[in-house]
Motif scaffolding. Sequence first.
Motif, PDB file in Angstrom:
ATOM      1  N   PHE A 151      70.984  67.856  52.925  1.00 27.84           N
ATOM      2  CA  PHE A 151      70.659  69.215  52.491  1.00 27.84           C
ATOM      3  C   PHE A 151      71.700  70.231  52.949  1.00 27.84           C
ATOM      4  O   PHE A 151      72.280  70.950  52.117  1.00 27.84           O
ATOM      5  CB  PHE A 151      69.279  69.620  53.015  1.00 27.84           C
ATOM      6  CG  PHE A 151      68.879  71.004  52.596  1.00 27.84           C
ATOM      7  CD1 PHE A 151      68.402  71.243  51.317  1.00 27.84           C
ATOM      8  CD2 PHE A 151      69.006  72.086  53.465  1.00 27.84           C
ATOM      9  CE1 PHE A 151      68.043  72.529  50.913  1.00 27.84           C
ATOM     10  CE2 PHE A 151      68.654  73.362  53.075  1.00 27.84           C
ATOM     11  CZ  PHE A 151      68.174  73.589  51.791  1.00 27.84           C
ATOM     12  N   ALA A 152      71.954  70.319  54.253  1.00 31.26           N
ATOM     13  CA  ALA A 152      72.856  71.355  54.763  1.00 31.26           C
ATOM     14  C   ALA A 152      74.271  71.218  54.198  1.00 31.26           C
ATOM     15  O   ALA A 152      74.856  72.215  53.754  1.00 31.26           O
ATOM     16  CB  ALA A 152      72.868  71.331  56.295  1.00 31.26           C
ATOM     17  N   PRO A 153      74.893  70.024  54.191  1.00 32.09           N
ATOM     18  CA  PRO A 153      76.247  69.930  53.624  1.00 32.09           C
ATOM     19  C   PRO A 153      76.308  70.341  52.159  1.00 32.09           C
ATOM     20  O   PRO A 153      77.260  71.011  51.737  1.00 32.09           O
ATOM     21  CB  PRO A 153      76.604  68.446  53.805  1.00 32.09           C
ATOM     22  CG  PRO A 153      75.744  67.973  54.933  1.00 32.09           C
ATOM     23  CD  PRO A 153      74.475  68.744  54.798  1.00 32.09           C
ATOM     24  N   THR A 154      75.302  69.958  51.369  1.00 26.56           N
ATOM     25  CA  THR A 154      75.312  70.311  49.952  1.00 26.56           C
ATOM     26  C   THR A 154      75.211  71.815  49.764  1.00 26.56           C
ATOM     27  O   THR A 154      75.983  72.416  48.996  1.00 26.56           O
ATOM     28  CB  THR A 154      74.149  69.615  49.225  1.00 26.56           C
ATOM     29  OG1 THR A 154      74.265  68.200  49.373  1.00 26.56           O
ATOM     30  CG2 THR A 154      74.146  69.961  47.748  1.00 26.56           C
ATOM     31  N   PRO A 183      60.351  82.036  46.272  1.00 26.75           N
ATOM     32  CA  PRO A 183      60.823  81.538  47.575  1.00 26.75           C
ATOM     33  C   PRO A 183      60.775  82.595  48.662  1.00 26.75           C
ATOM     34  O   PRO A 183      60.794  83.806  48.402  1.00 26.75           O
ATOM     35  CB  PRO A 183      62.257  81.102  47.278  1.00 26.75           C
ATOM     36  CG  PRO A 183      62.667  81.884  46.088  1.00 26.75           C
ATOM     37  CD  PRO A 183      61.435  82.085  45.272  1.00 26.75           C
ATOM     38  N   ARG A 184      60.728  82.101  49.878  1.00 23.37           N
ATOM     39  CA  ARG A 184      60.693  82.966  51.054  1.00 23.37           C
ATOM     40  C   ARG A 184      62.056  83.621  51.255  1.00 23.37           C
ATOM     41  O   ARG A 184      63.100  83.002  51.034  1.00 23.37           O
ATOM     42  CB  ARG A 184      60.327  82.120  52.276  1.00 23.37           C
ATOM     43  CG  ARG A 184      59.950  82.901  53.507  1.00 23.37           C
ATOM     44  CD  ARG A 184      59.507  81.931  54.586  1.00 23.37           C
ATOM     45  NE  ARG A 184      59.002  82.593  55.779  1.00 23.37           N
ATOM     46  CZ  ARG A 184      58.545  81.942  56.837  1.00 23.37           C
ATOM     47  NH1 ARG A 184      58.530  80.601  56.840  1.00 23.37           N
ATOM     48  NH2 ARG A 184      58.092  82.603  57.884  1.00 23.37           N
ATOM     49  N   ARG A 185      62.055  84.865  51.686  1.00 21.96           N
ATOM     50  CA  ARG A 185      63.296  85.608  51.856  1.00 21.96           C
ATOM     51  C   ARG A 185      63.611  85.782  53.333  1.00 21.96           C
ATOM     52  O   ARG A 185      62.736  85.652  54.189  1.00 21.96           O
ATOM     53  CB  ARG A 185      63.194  86.983  51.188  1.00 21.96           C
ATOM     54  CG  ARG A 185      62.899  86.919  49.708  1.00 21.96           C
ATOM     55  CD  ARG A 185      62.954  88.269  49.042  1.00 21.96           C
ATOM     56  NE  ARG A 185      61.947  89.220  49.520  1.00 21.96           N
ATOM     57  CZ  ARG A 185      61.420  90.188  48.791  1.00 21.96           C
ATOM     58  NH1 ARG A 185      61.814  90.336  47.527  1.00 21.96           N
ATOM     59  NH2 ARG A 185      60.537  91.017  49.288  1.00 21.96           N
ATOM     60  N   ARG A 212      64.892  72.708  58.249  1.00 19.06           N
ATOM     61  CA  ARG A 212      64.702  73.977  57.532  1.00 19.06           C
ATOM     62  C   ARG A 212      63.749  73.776  56.360  1.00 19.06           C
ATOM     63  O   ARG A 212      62.869  74.593  56.112  1.00 19.06           O
ATOM     64  CB  ARG A 212      66.045  74.501  57.043  1.00 19.06           C
ATOM     65  CG  ARG A 212      67.083  74.675  58.156  1.00 19.06           C
ATOM     66  CD  ARG A 212      68.464  74.940  57.581  1.00 19.06           C
ATOM     67  NE  ARG A 212      69.495  74.785  58.599  1.00 19.06           N
ATOM     68  CZ  ARG A 212      70.048  73.622  58.939  1.00 19.06           C
ATOM     69  NH1 ARG A 212      69.658  72.508  58.348  1.00 19.06           N
ATOM     70  NH2 ARG A 212      70.976  73.568  59.872  1.00 19.06           N
ATOM     71  N   VAL A 213      63.940  72.682  55.621  1.00 17.78           N
ATOM     72  CA  VAL A 213      63.053  72.374  54.505  1.00 17.78           C
ATOM     73  C   VAL A 213      61.651  72.096  55.007  1.00 17.78           C
ATOM     74  O   VAL A 213      60.653  72.588  54.452  1.00 17.78           O
ATOM     75  CB  VAL A 213      63.593  71.174  53.702  1.00 17.78           C
ATOM     76  CG1 VAL A 213      62.618  70.795  52.592  1.00 17.78           C
ATOM     77  CG2 VAL A 213      64.968  71.481  53.131  1.00 17.78           C
ATOM     78  N   ARG A 214      61.570  71.307  56.071  1.00 24.40           N
ATOM     79  CA  ARG A 214      60.264  70.969  56.625  1.00 24.40           C
ATOM     80  C   ARG A 214      59.529  72.221  57.078  1.00 24.40           C
ATOM     81  O   ARG A 214      58.312  72.362  56.878  1.00 24.40           O
ATOM     82  CB  ARG A 214      60.428  69.993  57.784  1.00 24.40           C
ATOM     83  CG  ARG A 214      59.098  69.484  58.337  1.00 24.40           C
ATOM     84  CD  ARG A 214      59.298  68.359  59.338  1.00 24.40           C
ATOM     85  NE  ARG A 214      60.083  68.784  60.483  1.00 24.40           N
ATOM     86  CZ  ARG A 214      61.299  68.329  60.757  1.00 24.40           C
ATOM     87  NH1 ARG A 214      61.875  67.445  59.959  1.00 24.40           N
ATOM     88  NH2 ARG A 214      61.963  68.750  61.819  1.00 24.40           N
ATOM     89  N   ALA A 246      65.219  76.842  47.734  1.00 18.63           N
ATOM     90  CA  ALA A 246      65.694  78.229  47.786  1.00 18.63           C
ATOM     91  C   ALA A 246      65.374  78.873  49.136  1.00 18.63           C
ATOM     92  O   ALA A 246      66.217  79.567  49.726  1.00 18.63           O
ATOM     93  CB  ALA A 246      65.074  79.029  46.650  1.00 18.63           C
ATOM     94  N   SER A 247      64.164  78.640  49.641  1.00 20.39           N
ATOM     95  CA  SER A 247      63.780  79.238  50.927  1.00 20.39           C
ATOM     96  C   SER A 247      64.645  78.691  52.057  1.00 20.39           C
ATOM     97  O   SER A 247      65.125  79.453  52.925  1.00 20.39           O
ATOM     98  CB  SER A 247      62.304  78.942  51.212  1.00 20.39           C
ATOM     99  OG  SER A 247      61.467  79.450  50.192  1.00 20.39           O
ATOM    100  N   ALA A 248      64.862  77.369  52.073  1.00 17.16           N
ATOM    101  CA  ALA A 248      65.665  76.768  53.133  1.00 17.16           C
ATOM    102  C   ALA A 248      67.134  77.156  52.997  1.00 17.16           C
ATOM    103  O   ALA A 248      67.846  77.287  54.003  1.00 17.16           O
ATOM    104  CB  ALA A 248      65.507  75.249  53.106  1.00 17.16           C
ATOM    105  N   ALA A 249      67.622  77.338  51.761  1.00 10.93           N
ATOM    106  CA  ALA A 249      69.010  77.772  51.567  1.00 10.93           C
ATOM    107  C   ALA A 249      69.211  79.167  52.147  1.00 10.93           C
ATOM    108  O   ALA A 249      70.237  79.450  52.792  1.00 10.93           O
ATOM    109  CB  ALA A 249      69.360  77.747  50.084  1.00 10.93           C
TER     110      ALA A 249
END
Length: 672
Positions: free
Chosen positions: A243-246, A88-90, A50-52, A203-206
Amino acid sequence: MERIVKGHSPFDADHLVSALPPGGLAQKPGFRMRRTFPTVSGRAANVDPRVRGQLAYLDEQLTRPVFSLDEDGGEGMLLEFLDLPLTPRRNEDRAANEGEFARDSLVWKLRAHDENEGELTLAELLDARNDLTDLRYGFNESLNARWSTLDFNVKAALQYEGVRDLLVSRAALQRGILKVASLVQFVVDHPDGAADVIEYAAASAARALVSEDRLRVPGINRDDDSILLAAVAARPGFSVGSFAPTVRGVVSQGISNRSWDKIIEASKVEVPPTVLPLLVRYLEESTVTVTEENAPFMVPMYLARAATSTGGLTAAGPPDPFAVTFYGDDAAQESINTAAVRCAAQLFYVMVLGDELGVFDTVRYLTQDYLFRDGFAIEDPVLRKDLEDYVFSNRFQTLDARTGAEDKVDATREPVRKAYYRQVFDSGSAPTIADTPPNSEFRRLWKTLMLESARFLERAQVSPHPDNYVSRQNVMQAVEDLQYNLSTTCVGLATVATPMINSELDFVVTRILNHPEVRRHLVPTGGSWLKLVEKMAAARGRRTKATILNNKARIGHALLTSVAEYSAAAFEQDEPFSRFISNVDAFITTSSIVEEFDVDPATPGGPGGGYGGGYGGIPGLDGVPGMPNLADLPGMPANLPGMDVFAGSGNGAGGHHGAGSGSAAPADDWDF
């Protein structure tokens, strides 16, 4: 979006990157030691997809040809883009008429600009100016040099050329930063550098993760949403396993907290965001049900408790009966006396030059024997005065370090010098001053340092990926042990006597041996004072190799100085550690040459003047518990330069200076 990230994400062992340095960065040829990041599986972590994806999309927009060269070279247009925020991207919400990017944001502007023929990319626009071209390529080169020391999240962001060009543009055009070193610091440490891109990606990946998990988080598309801000503030690592677990943990906690929003609002008290999780925990555990009616009384009570709590959130359930507490040594005991270790480095230097090479003995022989037979007429009055003081008064001239005034002090005596050599390095058998115990641990620690450094060299040279697969922790531990040892043994009068011995060495070399009149008379064919020392040794029927021993003194001093200045942070960087390992390799090779050089064929121990005694002729190293024969160590190369010095057997065979006869032979006082 309110800025949360003030610096880049902290590094931890789970956040390791496998990516190579950014594409297009120049690679230096040849083998080079690099910082090692050991991992459990032998593989480094990958960036979360997702971050990538978010970073790749940003890079795609930043590398589009949307800039035109106008009268100011396109600088005005570029500054307009740079003034726009990187929001960030929405998650696109057609019902709310929300696009993927906020209006008047950087990416929105880039997407909205149509590509026209003849327009330039950001990289091409920067290359249109010579100063920015040099800055850009210098930055890439510097970034490549320190790539392995960067934080995982920073490396994840700076892999992309468009991202790097954006940050270079911000630094150069908005802040006037035109020095490579300052630019690197801005990109790595400034909130508007890589940290801004990391915040954008987090933020975008979250948001993408919330959409993927189909979680109901109203307001997640708002840049000031509390859950989104909390996710960014948590600074999640960008690795797949982090990333995902956090983010899921932060979002779940945020959703749980929002169920109390009406009750907290009914209390009419302002709750700081940092205290909110603990306040919710207390409200949930309350024995009295908290409602909107009793909130004005209950919430302030629990808020005061949460605000004054020092324990923070703890794990639910009973304490772990098998948990342990790690107790460190007292800080005073752990402190390192750097000055003492630097003193030891100076003492090693004067020991090798002054007494192993025999500079002091050479001067005595030259002034008390050779000059009387040679008919040397001393013409320089300064040299005559120096010889008068040193030969007849046993004094020499030096400078007071505090006042800078010239002073004359008594020359040191050989028994005193050797007493300090034994106190600090356990060298020789001379009695120590006031029966101070010799440093019996030094030889074992020095041997361990040589051993671990040689093993690191071997593993790094055969490893296809020394960056990721070769640990330097054993070398660092050996350096720490030696550093602590010398900081506790090179103390007392040793720190007073060592500068005096060094001053005397400097006097006899610069004022006598290296005096032009002395060299012109004794080495008329030309040469340094080292050649003069060799000539004086030959006049007494001895052989010496002054250049080799000078190298040994110089490299040994550099090694011990590195030990004095050691810190784990410094050795995690390529340049200091590579320099240290290179010096160890050179020291091993130099020591091997010294041993092969036949100082005296008649010396006991067999052909070649060999000294038995095992490890490189160092007395007392045979039978040291846990110290293996290096030549028999699995994985060690058969012909590693200088490693034959480690193959002693204790019976003289393979000992110092050749094969001994098996009898108990005297050890070399100066071999380390």
